[in-house]
Scaffold this motif. Structure first.
Motif, PDB file in Angstrom:
ATOM      1  N   ALA A 187       0.765  -1.378  -0.058  1.00 48.08           N
ATOM      2  CA  ALA A 187       0.083  -0.068   0.142  1.00 48.08           C
ATOM      3  C   ALA A 187       0.904   1.347   0.016  1.00 48.08           C
ATOM      4  CB  ALA A 187      -0.978  -0.009   1.165  1.00 48.08           C
ATOM      5  N   VAL A 188       0.578   1.994  -1.105  1.00 50.05           N
ATOM      6  CA  VAL A 188       1.308   3.271  -1.050  1.00 50.05           C
ATOM      7  C   VAL A 188       0.636   4.692  -0.731  1.00 50.05           C
ATOM      8  CG1 VAL A 188       2.980   4.767  -2.703  1.00 50.05           C
ATOM      9  CG2 VAL A 188       3.059   2.259  -2.629  1.00 50.05           C
ATOM     10  N   ASP A 189       1.029   5.469   0.039  1.00 53.06           N
ATOM     11  CA  ASP A 189       0.194   6.639   0.306  1.00 53.06           C
ATOM     12  C   ASP A 189       0.975   7.820  -0.242  1.00 53.06           C
ATOM     13  OD1 ASP A 189      -1.467   5.405   2.191  1.00 53.06           O
ATOM     14  OD2 ASP A 189      -0.595   5.971   3.881  1.00 53.06           O
ATOM     15  N   ILE A 190       0.318   8.849  -0.813  1.00 49.91           N
ATOM     16  CA  ILE A 190       1.075  10.137  -0.992  1.00 49.91           C
ATOM     17  C   ILE A 190      -0.041  11.143  -0.631  1.00 49.91           C
ATOM     18  CG2 ILE A 190       2.218   9.152  -3.096  1.00 49.91           C
ATOM     19  CD1 ILE A 190       0.314  10.806  -4.915  1.00 49.91           C
ATOM     20  N   TRP A 191       0.656  12.398  -0.324  1.00 49.64           N
ATOM     21  CA  TRP A 191      -0.074  13.660   0.007  1.00 49.64           C
ATOM     22  C   TRP A 191       0.821  14.889   0.029  1.00 49.64           C
ATOM     23  CZ3 TRP A 191       2.156  10.330   3.516  1.00 49.64           C
ATOM     24  CH2 TRP A 191       2.832  10.916   4.743  1.00 49.64           C
ATOM     25  N   HIS A 192       0.147  15.957  -0.411  1.00 50.20           N
ATOM     26  CA  HIS A 192       1.076  17.097  -0.715  1.00 50.20           C
ATOM     27  C   HIS A 192       0.146  18.199  -0.609  1.00 50.20           C
ATOM     28  CE1 HIS A 192      -0.069  17.666  -4.891  1.00 50.20           C
ATOM     29  NE2 HIS A 192      -0.127  16.081  -4.885  1.00 50.20           N
ATOM     30  N   CYS A 193       0.695  19.511  -0.411  1.00 45.82           N
ATOM     31  CA  CYS A 193       0.046  20.747  -0.490  1.00 45.82           C
ATOM     32  C   CYS A 193      -0.469  21.071  -1.988  1.00 45.82           C
ATOM     33  CB  CYS A 193       0.759  21.762   0.031  1.00 45.82           C
ATOM     34  SG  CYS A 193       2.021  22.364  -0.815  1.00 45.82           S
ATOM     35  N   ASP A 194      -1.365  22.054  -1.968  1.00 42.44           N
ATOM     36  CA  ASP A 194      -1.858  22.414  -3.324  1.00 42.44           C
ATOM     37  C   ASP A 194      -0.951  23.399  -3.982  1.00 42.44           C
ATOM     38  OD1 ASP A 194      -2.494  24.724  -1.702  1.00 42.44           O
ATOM     39  OD2 ASP A 194      -4.940  24.477  -2.352  1.00 42.44           O
ATOM     40  N   ALA A 195      -1.579  24.108  -5.044  1.00 45.49           N
ATOM     41  CA  ALA A 195      -0.355  25.075  -5.600  1.00 45.49           C
ATOM     42  C   ALA A 195      -0.116  26.320  -4.642  1.00 45.49           C
ATOM     43  CB  ALA A 195      -1.210  25.750  -6.878  1.00 45.49           C
ATOM     44  N   THR A 196      -1.286  26.487  -3.855  1.00 44.07           N
ATOM     45  CA  THR A 196      -1.047  27.745  -2.967  1.00 44.07           C
ATOM     46  C   THR A 196      -0.349  27.331  -1.553  1.00 44.07           C
ATOM     47  OG1 THR A 196      -3.258  27.640  -2.165  1.00 44.07           O
ATOM     48  CG2 THR A 196      -2.663  29.045  -3.953  1.00 44.07           C
ATOM     49  N   HIS A 234       4.969  13.949   0.098  1.00 50.43           N
ATOM     50  CA  HIS A 234       5.077  12.840   1.092  1.00 50.43           C
ATOM     51  C   HIS A 234       4.716  11.695   0.637  1.00 50.43           C
ATOM     52  CE1 HIS A 234       5.903  15.724   4.502  1.00 50.43           C
ATOM     53  NE2 HIS A 234       5.083  16.449   3.996  1.00 50.43           N
ATOM     54  N   VAL A 235       5.356  10.589   0.982  1.00 47.27           N
ATOM     55  CA  VAL A 235       4.985   9.116   0.645  1.00 47.27           C
ATOM     56  C   VAL A 235       5.121   8.097   1.742  1.00 47.27           C
ATOM     57  CG1 VAL A 235       7.234   8.634  -0.345  1.00 47.27           C
ATOM     58  CG2 VAL A 235       5.522   7.353  -1.283  1.00 47.27           C
ATOM     59  N   LYS A 236       4.302   7.051   2.103  1.00 49.08           N
ATOM     60  CA  LYS A 236       4.626   6.015   2.924  1.00 49.08           C
ATOM     61  C   LYS A 236       4.316   4.587   2.016  1.00 49.08           C
ATOM     62  CE  LYS A 236       3.252   7.729   7.374  1.00 49.08           C
ATOM     63  NZ  LYS A 236       4.300   7.037   8.325  1.00 49.08           N
ATOM     64  N   VAL A 237       4.976   3.624   2.582  1.00 50.21           N
ATOM     65  CA  VAL A 237       4.933   2.335   1.817  1.00 50.21           C
ATOM     66  C   VAL A 237       4.739   1.360   2.994  1.00 50.21           C
ATOM     67  CG1 VAL A 237       5.812   0.384   0.375  1.00 50.21           C
ATOM     68  CG2 VAL A 237       6.560   2.656  -0.026  1.00 50.21           C
ATOM     69  N   HIS A 238       3.402   0.628   2.836  1.00 47.87           N
ATOM     70  CA  HIS A 238       3.032  -0.239   3.977  1.00 47.87           C
ATOM     71  C   HIS A 238       3.018  -1.755   3.464  1.00 47.87           C
ATOM     72  CE1 HIS A 238       1.295   3.312   6.052  1.00 47.87           C
ATOM     73  NE2 HIS A 238       1.039   3.533   4.855  1.00 47.87           N
ATOM     74  N   VAL A 239       3.541  -2.735   4.104  1.00 44.13           N
ATOM     75  CA  VAL A 239       3.900  -4.064   3.541  1.00 44.13           C
ATOM     76  C   VAL A 239       3.221  -4.837   4.829  1.00 44.13           C
ATOM     77  CG1 VAL A 239       5.655  -3.772   2.148  1.00 44.13           C
ATOM     78  CG2 VAL A 239       6.066  -4.290   4.567  1.00 44.13           C
ATOM     79  N   GLY A 240       2.901  -6.180   4.541  1.00 42.47           N
ATOM     80  CA  GLY A 240       2.795  -7.156   5.553  1.00 42.47           C
ATOM     81  C   GLY A 240       1.322  -7.151   5.934  1.00 42.47           C
ATOM     82  N   GLY A 241       0.393  -6.437   5.287  1.00 42.22           N
ATOM     83  CA  GLY A 241      -0.986  -6.252   5.611  1.00 42.22           C
ATOM     84  C   GLY A 241      -1.671  -7.278   4.697  1.00 42.22           C
ATOM     85  N   GLU A 242      -2.988  -7.022   4.675  1.00 41.43           N
ATOM     86  CA  GLU A 242      -4.034  -8.030   3.956  1.00 41.43           C
ATOM     87  C   GLU A 242      -5.008  -7.115   3.328  1.00 41.43           C
ATOM     88  OE1 GLU A 242      -6.832 -11.927   4.037  1.00 41.43           O
ATOM     89  OE2 GLU A 242      -5.653 -11.295   5.933  1.00 41.43           O
ATOM     90  N   TRP A 243      -5.334  -7.125   1.826  1.00 41.75           N
ATOM     91  CA  TRP A 243      -6.411  -6.273   1.510  1.00 41.75           C
ATOM     92  C   TRP A 243      -7.497  -7.252   1.691  1.00 41.75           C
ATOM     93  CZ3 TRP A 243      -5.540  -1.702  -0.177  1.00 41.75           C
ATOM     94  CH2 TRP A 243      -4.322  -1.410  -0.323  1.00 41.75           C
ATOM     95  N   THR A 260       4.387   0.170   8.308  1.00 45.52           N
ATOM     96  CA  THR A 260       4.825   0.938   7.336  1.00 45.52           C
ATOM     97  C   THR A 260       6.553   0.849   7.429  1.00 45.52           C
ATOM     98  OG1 THR A 260       3.598   2.757   8.468  1.00 45.52           O
ATOM     99  CG2 THR A 260       5.473   3.503   7.055  1.00 45.52           C
ATOM    100  N   CYS A 261       7.156   0.332   6.209  1.00 44.19           N
ATOM    101  CA  CYS A 261       8.353   0.161   5.929  1.00 44.19           C
ATOM    102  C   CYS A 261       9.113   0.973   5.237  1.00 44.19           C
ATOM    103  CB  CYS A 261       8.548  -1.161   4.998  1.00 44.19           C
ATOM    104  SG  CYS A 261       8.096  -0.943   3.293  1.00 44.19           S
ATOM    105  N   HIS A 262       8.496   2.437   5.043  1.00 43.52           N
ATOM    106  CA  HIS A 262       9.048   3.399   4.242  1.00 43.52           C
ATOM    107  C   HIS A 262       8.400   4.741   4.454  1.00 43.52           C
ATOM    108  CE1 HIS A 262      11.493   5.849   1.791  1.00 43.52           C
ATOM    109  NE2 HIS A 262      10.564   6.075   0.999  1.00 43.52           N
ATOM    110  N   THR A 263       9.048   5.780   5.050  1.00 46.22           N
ATOM    111  CA  THR A 263       8.449   7.015   5.020  1.00 46.22           C
ATOM    112  C   THR A 263       9.493   8.128   4.306  1.00 46.22           C
ATOM    113  OG1 THR A 263       7.070   6.594   7.098  1.00 46.22           O
ATOM    114  CG2 THR A 263       7.397   8.741   6.411  1.00 46.22           C
ATOM    115  N   GLY A 264       8.987   8.578   3.481  1.00 43.29           N
ATOM    116  CA  GLY A 264      10.090   9.586   2.786  1.00 43.29           C
ATOM    117  C   GLY A 264       9.409  10.666   2.058  1.00 43.29           C
ATOM    118  N   GLN A 265      10.078  11.588   1.422  1.00 43.97           N
ATOM    119  CA  GLN A 265       9.316  12.731   0.526  1.00 43.97           C
ATOM    120  C   GLN A 265      10.026  12.842  -0.884  1.00 43.97           C
ATOM    121  OE1 GLN A 265       9.669  16.294   2.780  1.00 43.97           O
ATOM    122  NE2 GLN A 265       9.247  15.162   4.678  1.00 43.97           N
TER     123      GLN A 265
END
Length: 322
Positions: free
Chosen positions: A108-117, A204-213, A223-228
């Motif tokens: 599972a990969v999360d991303i989030w960021h601010c808008d243009a302003t 921002h980005v996160k990678v989650h592993v070991g879970g189940e859909w 969470t195995c990675h938290t980066g930018q």
């Protein structure tokens, strides 16, 4: 660009005989759109789509702080734009095991960021105020599995804790989660981020592993990675000439001044960008291979590695970690 990408041999990457995992070819498949038709005319410091039987095996991608504006938003989707105006951005990531070089599927990969302003959804009353504060906590995303339609209701967000700022509203634009395919690939449609005082342009980005859909969403795991992810200065200057970025009058921190980016190029999250340099407003295609340790727990609560001594004193003094 002001910071030139070094050849592969100078970036500390190792080469192994593996199936190609290059992100450049993910592009518009499944996310199409004419905005990216001309993007190939200018590639910023990157490699082209992998067409051979081997590709570079990347070292572990840099871990960073999570920042105060993470929300476990239950937004399982690849198009996170909603109603935000800005330069179309197609973000294509390859997630691989940095030890074996094998693609990391079903993560599972999360991303989030601010808008243009420079505004984050969920925190609109903060305005363009930067992302200061200690690193927050976070749990893997939950909600409907990515094979179905993303939920439409406004989530309540994660509780405050560990310095994490509690959401102040129900907006959730420019946030999303999707799973990697069997090739470790995942792509998102969004807009080019803007900026706010104390930080350079980033995602921002996160990678989650070991879970189940499951029918209830992505459950368990870690969470195995938290980066930018970062943008070179040339692309940011080009975006600043286009509305609504041109109306963002917040003091801007450059990539060289930023206190989170560790100066290591792609290993540190510096994206490879392709766009028409004369018409960036038509869209940008961003790619990166993200090397993670699937056995690790990296939730972004630690401190990032210190940037080079050349970082701006004014940026250091801003206290921003968003």
């Amino acid at each position: 660009m002001t910071e030139t990408q070094k050849p592969h041999s100078e970036q500390g990457w190792t080469r192994r005989k593996v199936v190609a995992v290059g992100a450049g070819g993910i592009a518009a498949a499944g996310l199409g759109g004419t905005a990216f038709a001309a993007s190939a005319s200018s590639e910023r410091g990157g490699v082209t789509a992998a067409g051979a039987d081997a590709e570079v095996c990347y070292r572990l991608t840099s871990e960073t702080v999570e920042g105060p504006y993470y929300i476990d938003a239950d937004k399982l989707r690849r198009d996170i734009t909603e109603d935000r105006e800005g330069i179309p951005l197609l973000l294509a990531l390859n997630v691989i095991d940095s030890d074996t070089c094998r693609p990391l599927g079903n993560a599972a990969v999360d991303i989030w960021h601010c808008d243009a302003t420079g505004v984050y959804s969920g925190y609109e009353n903060q305005g363009n105020g930067g992302g200061g504060g200690p690193a927050p906590t976070g749990e893997p995303p939950t909600g409907e599995p990515p094979t179905g339609e993303p939920p439409t209701g406004a989530p309540t967000g994660a509780p405050a804790g560990g310095g994490h700022r509690r959401p102040t509203d129900d907006t959730r634009y420019l946030r999303g989660t999707w799973r990697t395919d069997r090739h470790g690939q995942v792509s998102f449609r969004t807009v080019f981020p803007g900026w706010y005082r104390g930080r350079c342009v980033h995602i921002h980005v996160k990678v989650h592993v070991g879970g189940e859909w499951t029918d209830a969403g992505y459950e368990g795991g870690r969470t195995c990675h938290t980066g930018q992810l970062f943008f070179d200065e040339e692309s940011v200057l080009a975006s600043a000439a286009v509305e609504p970025y041109a109306s963002n009058d917040a003091e801007r921190t450059t990539l060289a001044e930023d206190t989170i980016y560790d100066r290591s190029g792609a290993r540190g999250g510096l994206l490879r960008l392709r766009y028409d340099r004369r018409r960036i407003g038509r869209g940008v295609h961003a790619t990166l291979t993200v090397g993670v340790d699937p056995e690790a727990t990296e939730d972004g609560q630690g401190r990032p590695s210190q940037p080079s001594a050349s970082a701006s004193a004014s940026a250091t003094g801003s206290g921003s970690a968003g």
